[in-house]
Scaffold this motif. Sequence first.
Motif, PDB file in Angstrom:
ATOM      1  N   ARG A 109       0.842  -1.211   0.000  1.00 47.84           N
ATOM      2  CA  ARG A 109       0.000   0.000   0.000  1.00 47.84           C
ATOM      3  C   ARG A 109       0.873   1.254   0.000  1.00 47.84           C
ATOM      4  NH1 ARG A 109      -2.920  -1.555   4.144  1.00 47.84           N
ATOM      5  NH2 ARG A 109      -4.439  -2.633   2.878  1.00 47.84           N
ATOM      6  N   SER A 160      -3.920  -3.597  -6.589  1.00 50.06           N
ATOM      7  CA  SER A 160      -5.250  -3.306  -6.030  1.00 50.06           C
ATOM      8  C   SER A 160      -5.993  -4.602  -5.722  1.00 50.06           C
ATOM      9  CB  SER A 160      -6.081  -2.475  -7.008  1.00 50.06           C
ATOM     10  OG  SER A 160      -5.552  -1.198  -7.140  1.00 50.06           O
ATOM     11  N   LEU A 163      -4.448  -6.217  -2.675  1.00 46.41           N
ATOM     12  CA  LEU A 163      -4.786  -5.531  -1.430  1.00 46.41           C
ATOM     13  C   LEU A 163      -6.215  -5.832  -0.984  1.00 46.41           C
ATOM     14  CD1 LEU A 163      -3.044  -2.089  -2.010  1.00 46.41           C
ATOM     15  CD2 LEU A 163      -2.391  -3.857  -0.362  1.00 46.41           C
TER      16      LEU A 163
END
Length: 179
Positions: A109, A160, A163
Motif C-alpha cells: 500500500r 489493487s 490488497l
Amino acid sequence: MEVYKSILHLSMELQEGKEKFIQAWGTLGSSWGISRTMAQVHALLLISPDPLSNEDVMQELSVSRGNANINLRALLDWGLIRKELRPGERKEYFVAEKDMWKVAKQVIRERRKRELEPMLRILEELKQVEGTKGDKEGEAFTEAISNLYDLSAKADNTLSTMLRADEHWFLGSFMKLMR
C-alpha cells in the motif's frame, strides 16, 4: 553445571539468531524502499515479545537517540508499528504488527502510494505530448510512454486486487503460478 551450560548455549544461539535476522531484515528492507536502519528497527520490534521504548531500540541496535526516533516515526508513518502508552509513564512504547500478511499488504500500500501512483500521474501527463506525424523521435517517445503507462496501470490493478484479497486466496493463486 550441565544445565547451566545448555541454557547459556541456547541463549547464545538465540542472540546470534536475533542478530542475523535483524541484519537480514535490514538488507531486505532496502529492497522495499526503506532504509536499512528502519528495517532493522522493524525487525527488532517484530521479534520482541514486549513493546520497546526509544531507549530500548537505541541500546539493542547501538544507534543514536535521533536515529532511533526518526526510524520509529517513519515506521509509524508507514503503518508498520503502533504506539502504546502505559498509565503513569511518560515513555512511549512501540509494537510491530506481527501478522506478516498485514505487513506485506501495508508495505505494498505504501510503496504504491509513494512510487506507483506518482509515476502513473506523470505518465498520464506525458501521454498528452504530441509528436509530429512521421517524426521518428516523437513516435518513439509516444510509444515508450504508452507502453510504460500500460505496464504501470496493469501493475496498479494487480496490486489493487492483491490488497483487496484475503490471504488464502492470494496464497492459493501464488501457488498455482509456481506450479
